[in-house]
Each structure stands twice: as structure tokens, then as C-alpha cells.
Design an enzyme around this catalytic site. Structure first.
Site, short mmCIF file in Angstrom:
data_model
loop_
_atom_site.label_atom_id
_atom_site.label_comp_id
_atom_site.label_asym_id
_atom_site.label_seq_id
_atom_site.Cartn_x
_atom_site.Cartn_y
_atom_site.Cartn_z
N GLY A 252 0.78 -1.23 0.00
CA GLY A 252 0.00 0.00 0.00
C GLY A 252 0.81 1.28 0.00
O GLY A 252 0.33 2.32 0.45
N SER A 253 2.03 1.25 -0.57
CA SER A 253 2.79 2.51 -0.59
C SER A 253 2.19 3.50 -1.59
O SER A 253 2.24 4.72 -1.36
CB SER A 253 4.27 2.26 -0.86
OG SER A 253 4.49 1.88 -2.19
N ASN A 254 1.63 3.00 -2.67
CA ASN A 254 0.92 3.91 -3.59
C ASN A 254 -0.34 4.45 -2.94
O ASN A 254 -0.69 5.63 -3.12
CB ASN A 254 0.61 3.22 -4.91
CG ASN A 254 1.78 3.27 -5.86
OD1 ASN A 254 2.13 4.34 -6.38
ND2 ASN A 254 2.43 2.14 -6.07
N ARG B 294 -5.13 -9.04 -8.56
CA ARG B 294 -6.07 -10.01 -9.11
C ARG B 294 -6.48 -9.57 -10.51
O ARG B 294 -6.66 -8.38 -10.77
CB ARG B 294 -7.36 -10.09 -8.26
CG ARG B 294 -7.16 -10.45 -6.84
CD ARG B 294 -6.71 -11.86 -6.61
NE ARG B 294 -7.63 -12.87 -7.12
CZ ARG B 294 -7.33 -14.17 -7.22
NH1 ARG B 294 -6.13 -14.60 -6.87
NH2 ARG B 294 -8.21 -15.03 -7.69
N ASN C 66 -5.20 1.95 -13.43
CA ASN C 66 -4.21 1.07 -12.81
C ASN C 66 -2.86 1.77 -12.88
O ASN C 66 -2.60 2.55 -13.79
CB ASN C 66 -4.14 -0.25 -13.61
CG ASN C 66 -3.11 -1.21 -13.05
OD1 ASN C 66 -2.99 -1.39 -11.84
ND2 ASN C 66 -2.34 -1.83 -13.94
N HIS D 243 1.10 0.70 -13.24
CA HIS D 243 1.91 -0.46 -13.61
C HIS D 243 3.38 -0.06 -13.57
O HIS D 243 3.75 1.00 -14.09
CB HIS D 243 1.52 -0.94 -15.01
CG HIS D 243 2.32 -2.14 -15.44
ND1 HIS D 243 2.10 -3.39 -14.92
CD2 HIS D 243 3.36 -2.26 -16.30
CE1 HIS D 243 2.97 -4.24 -15.44
NE2 HIS D 243 3.74 -3.58 -16.29
N ALA E 127 8.99 7.21 -8.22
CA ALA E 127 8.31 7.90 -9.32
C ALA E 127 6.81 7.59 -9.30
O ALA E 127 5.98 8.47 -9.53
CB ALA E 127 8.93 7.50 -10.65
N GLU E 128 6.46 6.34 -9.00
CA GLU E 128 5.04 5.97 -8.91
C GLU E 128 4.30 6.86 -7.91
O GLU E 128 3.17 7.28 -8.14
CB GLU E 128 4.89 4.51 -8.47
CG GLU E 128 5.32 3.50 -9.51
CD GLU E 128 5.01 2.07 -9.05
OE1 GLU E 128 3.89 1.81 -8.60
OE2 GLU E 128 5.92 1.21 -9.16
C1 GAR Z 1 3.62 -1.13 -7.33
O1 GAR Z 1 4.93 -1.11 -7.84
C2 GAR Z 1 2.61 -1.21 -8.45
O2 GAR Z 1 2.97 -0.48 -9.58
C3 GAR Z 1 2.61 -2.69 -8.73
O3 GAR Z 1 2.68 -3.29 -7.46
C4 GAR Z 1 3.36 -2.43 -6.57
C5 GAR Z 1 2.48 -2.21 -5.38
O4 GAR Z 1 3.16 -1.54 -4.37
N1 GAR Z 1 1.43 -3.09 -9.42
C6 GAR Z 1 1.39 -4.09 -10.27
O5 GAR Z 1 2.36 -4.79 -10.52
C7 GAR Z 1 0.04 -4.35 -10.88
N2 GAR Z 1 0.12 -5.33 -11.89
P1 GAR Z 1 2.38 -0.82 -3.21
O6 GAR Z 1 1.42 -1.86 -2.63
O7 GAR Z 1 3.43 -0.43 -2.23
O8 GAR Z 1 1.64 0.34 -3.78
#
Ligand code: GAR
Length: 220
Positions: A15-17, A96, A112, A114, A178-179
Site C-alpha cells: 500500500g505505498s501507492n 487479481r 491502474n 503499472h 516515481a510511482e
Molecule cells: C507497485 O509497484 C505497483 O505499480 C505494482 O505493485 C506495486 C504495489 O506496491 N502493481 C502491479 O504490478 C500491478 N500489476 P504498493 O502496494 O506499495 O503500492
């Protein structure tokens, strides 16, 4: 004026995003264009749920293991999302695959993030594959969701250099930073009505474009 865009954030893990979205649009932020109406996890033990609870956000768990089929699971998620009054869905590390019914129901209201510069490296292990391919730039993409995995009109991208000596974890950390800037930026543009889809491409208005060229290695 219409109120803030009411968004459900779907997570599966860390859940960092989600945290970046909470920092940008959470309850403590005045006049936010986005309201996080719900944080939904398919995993009861997702650490992101704690981040949501700490921020005072509504959380729900829809455990995919409790359902016979993907269809039933997605119907249950859909119900919770609508019950929370959300009108838009943001996948943030949600791991999922979604059914065509769900994707169709939320068309152009489902995004989403990615961890790659799509259409390069859809799917899993993007950082490892970028290193193996020897690309000099890697990054992240926010896109509207379509039926094919990690496809759909691209809203915003962030590029980071691949540095000599990088391994999967150093590259992943650079992309993740960056995300955390990219997702709030993209959601803000959507909430401010600056993004529209035309012929399966997005048109973004009222936002500055990047300019110049990036070189890696940089010219000396
Ligand atoms: C993130 O890097 C996101 O871009 C990726 O999972 C990570 C989740 O990190 N998502 C995917 O790969 C989706 N197919 P987070 O839980 O710390 O946000």
C-alpha cells in the site's frame, strides 16, 4: 460545482501507492479534488489496510478465497464499491485479474498503475525483465483498464534511468518513488476533468508537457 471525485482504491499488499494517494488526497487535505471513499483489499492481511485505517478511511475486505469464481468475487467487490458511494476505481498494487464484466462496468472509470513504461513489460517481474532487456530507461504508467492485462489508454508516465550497477531492488525503489508522484498527478488530472479518451487514446488538456530529451548515458 461538482464535489470531489469519489474514488475506491483497491489494494492487495504493502500500500505505498495508497499512502501517496492518502498524502495527496486524504481526509487531512483541504479542498482535495479527490475523496478516497473506500480502500478495499482482497487480502485480509494487506499492510495497506492499516495505512487506510490510520488515515481514518473506510476499509473493506473482500477475500477472493471465499468465492467460487472470479465473477462472484468481482460482483462482491462491485457491490462494496458502489455501497461506499465511489464513482471511480483506482488499482494500487491490486494483484487479481478482473473479469470482463467488471472492466466493462467501470470503463473509463477504472485506472491502474503499472511498474513499467507500457506497452513494454506488461505482467509481472517488470524490473527484472527491464534489466535483462538492457533498456536505459524504465518507469511507471497510469492507464485506463481494458480487458487485456496491463493494456488501455495511457494517462501519464514517469521515466527513470537504469543505472549501471542497478539490481532489481535498486531499480524497483527508483521506479516506486516515481510511482508515488505519478499516481496522485494522474488522478488529479482526471478529477479536474482534464483527461478524456478518444479512439482508445487519452487527450490530456491543461497540464504542462515534459519538454526536451533525456539521455542515458547523459552527454558529457
Ligand atoms: C507497485 O509497484 C505497483 O505499480 C505494482 O505493485 C506495486 C504495489 O506496491 N502493481 C502491479 O504490478 C500491478 N500489476 P504498493 O502496494 O506499495 O503500492
Amino acid at each position: 460545482m461538482a464535489g470531489p471525485l469519489r474514488v475506491a482504491v483497491l489494494i492487495s499488499g504493502r500500500g505505498s501507492n495508497l499512502q501517496a494517494l492518502i498524502d495527496a488526497f486524504g481526509p487531512k487535505v483541504a479542498d482535495s479534488p479527490v475523496k478516497i471513499a473506500l480502500v478495499l483489499s482482497n487480502r485480509p492481511d494487506a499492510p495497506g489496510l492499516e495505512r487506510a485505517a490510520k488515515a481514518g478511511l473506510k476499509t473493506e475486505i473482500v477475500d477472493h478465497k471465499a468465492f467460487q469464481s472470479r465473477e462472484d468475487f468481482d460482483v462482491a467487490m462491485d457491490r462494496e464499491i458502489r455501497a461506499a458511494g465511489a464513482e471511480f476505481v483506482a488499482l494500487a498494487g491490486f494483484m487479481r485479474l478482473l473479469t470482463p464484466q467488471f472492466v466493462t462496468a467501470w470503463k473509463d472509470k477504472l485506472v491502474n498503475i503499472h511498474p513499467a513504461l507500457l506497452p513494454a513489460f506488461p505482467g509481472l517481474n517488470t524490473h527484472k525483465r527491464a534489466l535483462e532487456a538492457g533498456v536505459r530507461f524504465h518507469g511507471a504508467t497510469v492507464h485506463f483498464v481494458r480487458h487485456e492485462t496491463d493494456s488501455g489508454p495511457i494517462i501519464a508516465q514517469a521515466a527513470v534511468p537504469v543505472l549501471s550497477g542497478d539490481d532489481e531492488s535498486t531499480l524497483a525503489a527508483r521506479v516506486l518513488q516515481a510511482e508515488h508522484r505519478l499516481y496522485p498527478l494522474a488522478l488529479r488530472l482526471i478529477a479536474e476533468d482534464k483527461v478524456r479518451v478518444e479512439d482508445e487514446r487519452t487527450i490530456v488538456s491543461g497540464a504542462p508537457s515534459a519538454d526536451g530529451a533525456l539521455f542515458n548515458p547523459a552527454p558529457s
